[in-house]
Design an enzyme around this catalytic site. Structure first.
Site, PDB file in Angstrom:
ATOM      1  CB  ALA A  66      -0.886  -0.016   1.241  1.00 25.34           C
ATOM      2  N   GLY A 109       0.682  -4.893   1.060  1.00 24.92           N
ATOM      3  CA  GLY A 109      -0.560  -4.945   0.288  1.00 24.92           C
ATOM      4  C   GLY A 109      -0.346  -5.566  -1.083  1.00 24.92           C
ATOM      5  CD  GLU A 112      -2.237  -7.631   3.158  1.00 20.80           C
ATOM      6  OE1 GLU A 112      -2.138  -6.441   2.775  1.00 20.80           O
ATOM      7  OE2 GLU A 112      -2.477  -7.935   4.338  1.00 20.80           O
ATOM      8  CD  GLU A 132       2.212  -5.416   5.593  1.00 24.23           C
ATOM      9  OE1 GLU A 132       3.009  -6.343   5.852  1.00 24.23           O
ATOM     10  OE2 GLU A 132       1.283  -5.514   4.776  1.00 24.23           O
TER      11      GLU A 132
HETATM   12  N1  CO8 Z   1       4.694   3.251  -0.656  1.00 22.58           N
HETATM   13  C1  CO8 Z   1       5.117   4.402  -1.201  1.00 22.58           C
HETATM   14  N2  CO8 Z   1       6.281   4.523  -1.889  1.00 22.58           N
HETATM   15  C2  CO8 Z   1       7.033   3.411  -2.008  1.00 22.58           C
HETATM   16  C3  CO8 Z   1       6.650   2.179  -1.468  1.00 22.58           C
HETATM   17  C4  CO8 Z   1       5.412   2.112  -0.771  1.00 22.58           C
HETATM   18  N3  CO8 Z   1       4.921   0.949  -0.237  1.00 22.58           N
HETATM   19  N4  CO8 Z   1       7.614   1.264  -1.754  1.00 22.58           N
HETATM   20  C5  CO8 Z   1       8.560   1.915  -2.452  1.00 22.58           C
HETATM   21  N5  CO8 Z   1       8.225   3.213  -2.608  1.00 22.58           N
HETATM   22  C6  CO8 Z   1       8.987   4.250  -3.316  1.00 22.58           C
HETATM   23  C7  CO8 Z   1      10.177   4.718  -2.524  1.00 22.58           C
HETATM   24  O1  CO8 Z   1       9.765   5.680  -1.588  1.00 22.58           O
HETATM   25  C8  CO8 Z   1      11.058   5.276  -3.624  1.00 22.58           C
HETATM   26  O2  CO8 Z   1      10.569   6.541  -3.994  1.00 22.58           O
HETATM   27  P1  CO8 Z   1      11.601   7.733  -4.316  1.00 22.58           P
HETATM   28  O3  CO8 Z   1      12.398   7.290  -5.509  1.00 22.58           O
HETATM   29  O4  CO8 Z   1      10.726   8.912  -4.566  1.00 22.58           O
HETATM   30  O5  CO8 Z   1      12.439   7.845  -3.109  1.00 22.58           O
HETATM   31  C9  CO8 Z   1      10.793   4.351  -4.787  1.00 22.58           C
HETATM   32  O6  CO8 Z   1       9.559   3.714  -4.488  1.00 22.58           O
HETATM   33  C10 CO8 Z   1      11.867   3.293  -4.961  1.00 22.58           C
HETATM   34  O7  CO8 Z   1      12.020   2.609  -3.724  1.00 22.58           O
HETATM   35  P2  CO8 Z   1      13.460   2.422  -3.001  1.00 22.58           P
HETATM   36  O8  CO8 Z   1      14.367   3.510  -3.390  1.00 22.58           O
HETATM   37  O9  CO8 Z   1      13.194   2.190  -1.551  1.00 22.58           O
HETATM   38  O10 CO8 Z   1      13.975   1.082  -3.708  1.00 22.58           O
HETATM   39  P3  CO8 Z   1      14.935  -0.022  -3.086  1.00 22.58           P
HETATM   40  O11 CO8 Z   1      15.250  -0.951  -4.201  1.00 22.58           O
HETATM   41  O12 CO8 Z   1      16.019   0.571  -2.334  1.00 22.58           O
HETATM   42  O13 CO8 Z   1      13.996  -0.812  -1.993  1.00 22.58           O
HETATM   43  C11 CO8 Z   1      11.989  -1.896  -1.266  1.00 22.58           C
HETATM   44  C12 CO8 Z   1      12.897  -1.516  -2.454  1.00 22.58           C
HETATM   45  C13 CO8 Z   1      12.709  -2.905  -0.369  1.00 22.58           C
HETATM   46  C14 CO8 Z   1      10.745  -2.530  -1.835  1.00 22.58           C
HETATM   47  C15 CO8 Z   1      11.640  -0.643  -0.453  1.00 22.58           C
HETATM   48  O14 CO8 Z   1      11.156   0.371  -1.349  1.00 22.58           O
HETATM   49  C16 CO8 Z   1      10.599  -0.858   0.596  1.00 22.58           C
HETATM   50  O15 CO8 Z   1      10.909  -1.371   1.646  1.00 22.58           O
HETATM   51  N6  CO8 Z   1       9.355  -0.433   0.339  1.00 22.58           N
HETATM   52  C17 CO8 Z   1       8.283  -0.510   1.312  1.00 22.58           C
HETATM   53  C18 CO8 Z   1       7.774  -1.942   1.464  1.00 22.58           C
HETATM   54  C19 CO8 Z   1       6.683  -1.987   2.526  1.00 22.58           C
HETATM   55  O16 CO8 Z   1       6.880  -1.677   3.674  1.00 22.58           O
HETATM   56  N7  CO8 Z   1       5.472  -2.389   2.119  1.00 22.58           N
HETATM   57  C20 CO8 Z   1       4.328  -2.439   3.009  1.00 22.58           C
HETATM   58  C21 CO8 Z   1       3.571  -1.155   2.980  1.00 22.58           C
HETATM   59  S1  CO8 Z   1       2.243  -1.101   4.168  1.00 22.58           S
HETATM   60  C22 CO8 Z   1       1.071  -2.065   3.510  1.00 22.58           C
HETATM   61  O17 CO8 Z   1       1.186  -2.559   2.414  1.00 22.58           O
HETATM   62  C23 CO8 Z   1      -0.139  -2.270   4.355  1.00 22.58           C
HETATM   63  C24 CO8 Z   1      -1.264  -2.860   3.530  1.00 22.58           C
HETATM   64  C25 CO8 Z   1      -2.529  -2.785   4.337  1.00 22.58           C
HETATM   65  C26 CO8 Z   1      -3.763  -3.162   3.503  1.00 22.58           C
HETATM   66  C27 CO8 Z   1      -4.451  -2.025   2.895  1.00 22.58           C
HETATM   67  C28 CO8 Z   1      -5.215  -1.220   3.886  1.00 22.58           C
HETATM   68  C29 CO8 Z   1      -6.656  -1.082   3.523  1.00 22.58           C
END
Ligand code: CO8
Length: 258
Positions: A66, A109, A112, A132
């Site tokens: 998400a 998400g 999921e 998460e």
């Molecule tokens: N949300 C928003 N932006 C994101 C997300 C995300 N989930 N994941 C990556 N991005 C963005 C980064 O902020 C970055 O943006 P920018 O270039 O502007 O800085 C861009 O994507 C590239 O990401 P990274 O530079 O971090 O790339 P890396 O290769 O270094 O890392 C990862 C990749 C490991 C995937 C890392 O981006 C990461 O950890 N992302 C977050 C993963 C995460 O925590 N996911 C869970 C989110 S919470 C959730 O899903 C809850 C769901 C609940 C159900 C729905 C509710 C109704």
């Protein structure tokens, strides 16, 4: 079918293809995207010319979760007041088969959403998890439930509590995905699966999907009763007649979806 830039669509005969397209944020699922995705899937579900849907991400990410930006400052009441779980319910209610073409990150998400699909074809590059916990929350759209049913408690705890990513090979080994293919084939193999499903009798496809999902959700006896009911109802379809006749006549069936 949609002007939404975060979802690209294409209709290829009986196959509706939807691609998640927010590559700059690794296909993070924001609120508008989820609403549009549910709208699209409902439209295709109601369209008699469509037999199967193919939901694809990009090469680097299926979806990294998400959109954290949507939630970062929200209070618990804000989250309760949002209608966002309604979109997930709408996707859960899709009756036609959904094939997932997964490459790269399928996290939070994203994992999921992947588990809402019926046949999951994934690249050997895929990284799958529920991280998460790393951002102070926990899965909210079925991650603790569907993942546990698929992989069992021990692996689910490792993934949900430890935030560990599963490799594609591990996901396959633990029953979370349907097929793992070399990276260059992740999309073409998923499309081939969708094409194969598109040759199947549509009414029976929907009945079979509902019945398999029942096995996950209901107690076994309830699932068996429902399976039997759906099985017997299919004997009122032309496709059942055609399918069995074709088998006995050693020819290819010509299914019509009725
Ligand atoms: N949300 C928003 N932006 C994101 C997300 C995300 N989930 N994941 C990556 N991005 C963005 C980064 O902020 C970055 O943006 P920018 O270039 O502007 O800085 C861009 O994507 C590239 O990401 P990274 O530079 O971090 O790339 P890396 O290769 O270094 O890392 C990862 C990749 C490991 C995937 C890392 O981006 C990461 O950890 N992302 C977050 C993963 C995460 O925590 N996911 C869970 C989110 S919470 C959730 O899903 C809850 C769901 C609940 C159900 C729905 C509710 C109704």
């Amino acid at each position: 079918m949609t002007d939404a830039p975060h979802l690209l669509t294409e209709v290829d005969g009986p196959i509706a293809i939807i691609r998640i397209n927010r590559p700059k944020v690794l296909n993070a699922l924001n609120l508008d995207l989820m609403k549009d995705l549910a709208d699209l899937m409902e439209q295709y579900d109601a369209d008699d010319s469509i037999v199967v849907m193919l939901l694809a991400g990009g090469e680097r990410a299926w979806a990294a979760g998400a959109d954290i930006g949507d939630m970062a400052t929200a209070s618990a009441q804000d989250m309760r007041d949002r209608d966002q779980f309604a979109q997930w319910e709408r996707i859960k209610a899709v009756r036609k088969p959904i094939v997932a073409a997964v490459s790269g990150f399928a996290l939070g998400g994203g994992c999921e959403l992947m588990m809402h699909c019926d046949i999951i074809v994934c690249s050997d590059t895929a990284k799958i998890g529920q991280p998460e916990i790393n951002i102070g929350v926990m899965p909210g759209a079925g991650g603790t439930q569907r993942l546990t049913r698929a992989v069992g408690k021990a692996i689910a705890m490792d993934v949900v509590l430890g935030g560990r990513f599963l490799s594609a090979a591990e996901a396959m080994q633990h029953g979370l995905v349907s097929r793992v293919v070399p990276r260059e084939h992740w999309y073409t193999e998923a499309l081939a699966v969708a094409r194969k499903l598109a040759t199947m009798p549509p009414v029976a496809l929907r009945a079979a999907k509902a019945s398999v999902l029942n096995a996950e959700e209901d107690h076994l006896s309830g699932g068996l009763v429902e399976e039997r009911r759906l099985f017997m109802d299919l004997f009122d379809t032309e496709d059942q007649k055609e399918g069995m006749a074709a088998f006995m006549e050693k020819r290819r069936p010509n299914f019509k979806g009725c």
